[in-house]
Write a protein that holds these residues in place. Structure first.
Motif, PDB file in Angstrom:
ATOM      1  N   LEU A  11      43.971  -5.323  30.455  1.00 22.98           N
ATOM      2  CA  LEU A  11      44.683  -4.119  30.311  1.00 22.98           C
ATOM      3  C   LEU A  11      45.773  -3.790  29.596  1.00 22.98           C
ATOM      4  N   ILE A  12      46.804  -4.904  29.860  1.00 18.44           N
ATOM      5  CA  ILE A  12      47.990  -5.166  29.180  1.00 18.44           C
ATOM      6  C   ILE A  12      47.724  -5.362  27.869  1.00 18.44           C
ATOM      7  N   ARG A  13      46.583  -6.447  27.253  1.00 18.26           N
ATOM      8  CA  ARG A  13      46.527  -6.606  26.003  1.00 18.26           C
ATOM      9  C   ARG A  13      46.023  -5.416  25.047  1.00 18.26           C
ATOM     10  N   GLU A  14      45.042  -4.605  25.753  1.00 13.57           N
ATOM     11  CA  GLU A  14      44.417  -3.494  25.317  1.00 13.57           C
ATOM     12  C   GLU A  14      45.514  -2.492  24.972  1.00 13.57           C
ATOM     13  N   SER A  15      46.215  -2.146  25.974  1.00 20.40           N
ATOM     14  CA  SER A  15      47.314  -1.315  25.891  1.00 20.40           C
ATOM     15  C   SER A  15      48.385  -1.446  24.973  1.00 20.40           C
ATOM     16  N   TRP A  16      48.670  -2.870  25.018  1.00 19.51           N
ATOM     17  CA  TRP A  16      49.722  -3.218  23.797  1.00 19.51           C
ATOM     18  C   TRP A  16      49.362  -3.208  22.396  1.00 19.51           C
ATOM     19  N   ALA A  17      47.903  -3.485  22.278  1.00 22.68           N
ATOM     20  CA  ALA A  17      47.427  -3.227  20.863  1.00 22.68           C
ATOM     21  C   ALA A  17      47.627  -1.819  20.388  1.00 22.68           C
ATOM     22  N   ARG A  18      47.585  -1.052  21.503  1.00 26.01           N
ATOM     23  CA  ARG A  18      47.805   0.401  21.005  1.00 26.01           C
ATOM     24  C   ARG A  18      49.089   0.837  20.770  1.00 26.01           C
ATOM     25  N   VAL A  19      49.991   0.031  21.186  1.00 24.43           N
ATOM     26  CA  VAL A  19      51.291   0.438  21.165  1.00 24.43           C
ATOM     27  C   VAL A  19      52.155  -0.208  19.876  1.00 24.43           C
ATOM     28  N   VAL A  20      51.645  -1.470  19.477  1.00 23.96           N
ATOM     29  CA  VAL A  20      52.058  -2.212  18.373  1.00 23.96           C
ATOM     30  C   VAL A  20      52.017  -1.247  16.994  1.00 23.96           C
ATOM     31  N   PRO A  21      51.081  -0.444  16.699  1.00 24.14           N
ATOM     32  CA  PRO A  21      50.933   0.151  15.624  1.00 24.14           C
ATOM     33  C   PRO A  21      52.272   1.299  15.494  1.00 24.14           C
ATOM     34  N   LEU A  57      63.300  -6.897  20.778  1.00 23.89           N
ATOM     35  CA  LEU A  57      62.378  -6.341  22.005  1.00 23.89           C
ATOM     36  C   LEU A  57      60.909  -6.396  21.717  1.00 23.89           C
ATOM     37  N   VAL A  58      60.497  -5.907  20.723  1.00 22.77           N
ATOM     38  CA  VAL A  58      59.206  -5.982  20.324  1.00 22.77           C
ATOM     39  C   VAL A  58      58.641  -7.408  20.134  1.00 22.77           C
ATOM     40  N   THR A  59      59.520  -8.215  19.499  1.00 24.42           N
ATOM     41  CA  THR A  59      58.972  -9.665  19.529  1.00 24.42           C
ATOM     42  C   THR A  59      58.820 -10.319  21.024  1.00 24.42           C
ATOM     43  N   ALA A  60      59.843  -9.973  21.748  1.00 28.33           N
ATOM     44  CA  ALA A  60      59.904 -10.587  23.243  1.00 28.33           C
ATOM     45  C   ALA A  60      58.493  -9.876  23.983  1.00 28.33           C
ATOM     46  N   LEU A  61      58.264  -8.698  23.932  1.00 26.74           N
ATOM     47  CA  LEU A  61      57.068  -8.287  24.428  1.00 26.74           C
ATOM     48  C   LEU A  61      55.725  -8.775  24.095  1.00 26.74           C
ATOM     49  N   ASP A  62      55.823  -9.021  22.403  1.00 31.32           N
ATOM     50  CA  ASP A  62      54.652  -9.839  21.952  1.00 31.32           C
ATOM     51  C   ASP A  62      54.366 -10.858  22.691  1.00 31.32           C
ATOM     52  N   LEU A  63      55.558 -11.948  22.770  1.00 28.14           N
ATOM     53  CA  LEU A  63      55.576 -13.101  23.397  1.00 28.14           C
ATOM     54  C   LEU A  63      54.964 -13.198  24.882  1.00 28.14           C
ATOM     55  N   VAL A  64      55.435 -12.183  25.391  1.00 26.33           N
ATOM     56  CA  VAL A  64      54.842 -12.158  26.747  1.00 26.33           C
ATOM     57  C   VAL A  64      53.375 -11.899  26.923  1.00 26.33           C
ATOM     58  N   LEU A 102      60.637   1.042  30.475  1.00 25.48           N
ATOM     59  CA  LEU A 102      59.600   0.283  29.682  1.00 25.48           C
ATOM     60  C   LEU A 102      58.331   1.123  30.235  1.00 25.48           C
ATOM     61  N   LEU A 103      58.274   1.271  31.350  1.00 26.18           N
ATOM     62  CA  LEU A 103      57.007   1.974  31.754  1.00 26.18           C
ATOM     63  C   LEU A 103      56.881   3.371  31.287  1.00 26.18           C
ATOM     64  N   TRP A 104      57.999   4.067  31.361  1.00 27.13           N
ATOM     65  CA  TRP A 104      58.305   5.576  30.418  1.00 27.13           C
ATOM     66  C   TRP A 104      57.823   5.298  29.047  1.00 27.13           C
ATOM     67  N   THR A 105      58.185   4.383  28.411  1.00 22.46           N
ATOM     68  CA  THR A 105      58.116   4.263  26.971  1.00 22.46           C
ATOM     69  C   THR A 105      56.420   4.118  26.850  1.00 22.46           C
TER      70      THR A 105
END
Length: 143
Positions: A11-21, A57-64, A102-105
Protein backbone atom coordinates in the motif's frame (compact mmCIF):
# COMPACT_ATOMS: atom_id res chain seq x y z
CA UNK A 1 8.41 -3.44 18.06
CA UNK A 2 6.56 -1.83 15.18
CA UNK A 3 6.18 -4.12 12.21
CA UNK A 4 5.03 -3.51 8.65
CA UNK A 5 3.10 -6.28 6.96
CA UNK A 6 3.54 -7.20 3.33
CA UNK A 7 0.21 -5.51 2.64
CA UNK A 8 1.40 -2.33 4.40
CA UNK A 9 4.49 -2.31 2.20
CA UNK A 10 2.42 -2.78 -0.94
CA UNK A 11 0.00 0.00 0.00
CA UNK A 12 2.81 2.42 0.82
CA UNK A 13 4.66 1.68 -2.43
CA UNK A 14 1.52 2.01 -4.56
CA UNK A 15 0.41 5.23 -2.89
CA UNK A 16 3.89 6.77 -3.00
CA UNK A 17 4.09 6.00 -6.73
CA UNK A 18 0.99 8.17 -7.13
CA UNK A 19 2.53 11.02 -5.11
CA UNK A 20 5.92 11.06 -6.84
CA UNK A 21 4.61 12.82 -9.99
CA UNK A 22 3.40 15.68 -7.77
CA UNK A 23 6.32 15.53 -5.36
CA UNK A 24 7.18 19.25 -5.62
CA UNK A 25 3.61 20.25 -4.85
CA UNK A 26 3.37 17.65 -2.08
CA UNK A 27 6.56 18.94 -0.44
CA UNK A 28 5.21 22.50 -0.53
CA UNK A 29 1.91 21.33 0.94
CA UNK A 30 3.80 19.42 3.64
CA UNK A 31 5.84 22.38 4.87
CA UNK A 32 2.90 24.78 4.63
CA UNK A 33 0.83 22.39 6.74
CA UNK A 34 3.68 21.72 9.18
CA UNK A 35 4.10 25.43 9.88
CA UNK A 36 0.34 25.82 10.20
CA UNK A 37 0.17 22.98 12.75
CA UNK A 38 3.22 24.17 14.68
CA UNK A 39 4.30 27.71 13.76
CA UNK A 40 7.24 27.48 16.16
CA UNK A 41 8.93 24.95 13.89
CA UNK A 42 9.38 27.58 11.19
CA UNK A 43 12.25 29.05 13.23
CA UNK A 44 14.19 25.81 12.74
CA UNK A 45 14.20 26.55 9.01
CA UNK A 46 15.06 30.26 9.15
CA UNK A 47 18.44 29.77 7.45
CA UNK A 48 17.36 26.88 5.24
CA UNK A 49 17.03 26.92 1.49
CA UNK A 50 13.45 25.62 1.44
CA UNK A 51 13.58 24.44 -2.18
CA UNK A 52 16.57 22.26 -1.31
CA UNK A 53 14.84 21.16 1.89
CA UNK A 54 11.78 20.07 -0.08
CA UNK A 55 14.00 17.97 -2.34
CA UNK A 56 15.65 16.41 0.74
CA UNK A 57 12.21 15.53 2.13
CA UNK A 58 11.22 13.74 -1.08
CA UNK A 59 14.59 11.97 -1.22
CA UNK A 60 14.21 10.81 2.39
CA UNK A 61 10.72 9.51 1.73
CA UNK A 62 11.99 7.73 -1.41
CA UNK A 63 14.68 6.08 0.71
CA UNK A 64 12.18 4.91 3.30
CA UNK A 65 9.75 3.59 0.70
CA UNK A 66 12.48 1.83 -1.28
CA UNK A 67 13.80 0.08 1.83
CA UNK A 68 10.53 -1.16 3.30
CA UNK A 69 11.38 -4.83 2.77
CA UNK A 70 14.81 -4.42 4.38
CA UNK A 71 14.47 -1.65 6.95
CA UNK A 72 17.58 -2.77 8.84
CA UNK A 73 19.68 -1.41 5.98
CA UNK A 74 18.18 2.04 6.54
CA UNK A 75 18.18 2.08 10.34
CA UNK A 76 21.69 3.51 10.65
CA UNK A 77 20.81 6.32 8.24
CA UNK A 78 17.65 7.06 10.21
CA UNK A 79 19.57 7.05 13.50
CA UNK A 80 22.11 9.50 12.09
CA UNK A 81 19.30 11.65 10.74
CA UNK A 82 17.66 11.68 14.17
CA UNK A 83 20.88 12.82 15.82
CA UNK A 84 21.36 15.54 13.18
CA UNK A 85 17.78 16.74 13.62
CA UNK A 86 18.28 16.97 17.38
CA UNK A 87 21.34 19.11 16.67
CA UNK A 88 19.11 21.44 14.64
CA UNK A 89 16.80 21.82 17.63
CA UNK A 90 14.14 19.24 16.77
CA UNK A 91 12.43 17.95 19.92
CA UNK A 92 10.79 14.55 20.39
CA UNK A 93 7.33 16.16 20.41
CA UNK A 94 7.98 17.77 17.01
CA UNK A 95 7.71 14.36 15.38
CA UNK A 96 3.97 14.40 16.14
CA UNK A 97 3.51 17.56 14.09
CA UNK A 98 5.60 16.14 11.27
CA UNK A 99 3.56 12.94 11.24
CA UNK A 100 0.30 14.88 11.17
CA UNK A 101 1.58 17.06 8.30
CA UNK A 102 2.75 14.00 6.37
CA UNK A 103 -0.58 12.20 6.67
CA UNK A 104 -2.48 15.36 5.76
CA UNK A 105 -0.26 15.87 2.70
CA UNK A 106 -0.75 12.29 1.57
CA UNK A 107 -4.51 12.72 1.96
CA UNK A 108 -4.39 15.84 -0.21
CA UNK A 109 -2.26 14.19 -2.89
CA UNK A 110 -4.11 10.88 -2.99
CA UNK A 111 -7.67 12.08 -2.46
CA UNK A 112 -10.10 9.17 -2.28
CA UNK A 113 -7.21 6.73 -2.71
CA UNK A 114 -6.05 7.67 0.79
CA UNK A 115 -8.20 4.97 2.30
CA UNK A 116 -8.21 4.05 6.00
CA UNK A 117 -6.02 1.07 5.10
CA UNK A 118 -3.46 3.28 3.31
CA UNK A 119 -3.55 5.75 6.22
CA UNK A 120 -2.88 2.93 8.68
CA UNK A 121 0.07 1.64 6.63
CA UNK A 122 1.66 5.10 6.43
CA UNK A 123 0.99 5.69 10.12
CA UNK A 124 2.82 2.48 10.98
CA UNK A 125 5.74 3.30 8.69
CA UNK A 126 6.03 6.81 10.08
CA UNK A 127 5.92 5.49 13.66
CA UNK A 128 8.84 3.20 12.82
CA UNK A 129 10.87 6.00 11.22
CA UNK A 130 10.10 8.61 13.88
CA UNK A 131 10.67 6.17 16.71
CA UNK A 132 14.08 5.22 15.33
CA UNK A 133 15.08 8.86 14.92
CA UNK A 134 13.78 9.92 18.36
CA UNK A 135 15.46 7.00 20.10
CA UNK A 136 18.81 7.77 18.47
CA UNK A 137 18.57 11.43 19.44
CA UNK A 138 17.67 10.51 23.03
CA UNK A 139 20.58 8.04 23.30
CA UNK A 140 22.96 10.63 21.89
CA UNK A 141 21.85 13.32 24.35
CA UNK A 142 22.07 10.87 27.27
CA UNK A 143 25.63 9.87 26.30
Amino acid sequence: MIHLTGNDTRLIRESWARVVPIADTAATLFYDRLFQIDPGLKALFSKTDMEAQKRRLVTALDLVVSSLEAPAETLEELRALGVRHAGYGVKAADYESVGAALLWTLAQGLGERFTPEVRAAWTTAYALVAGTMRDAAARESAA
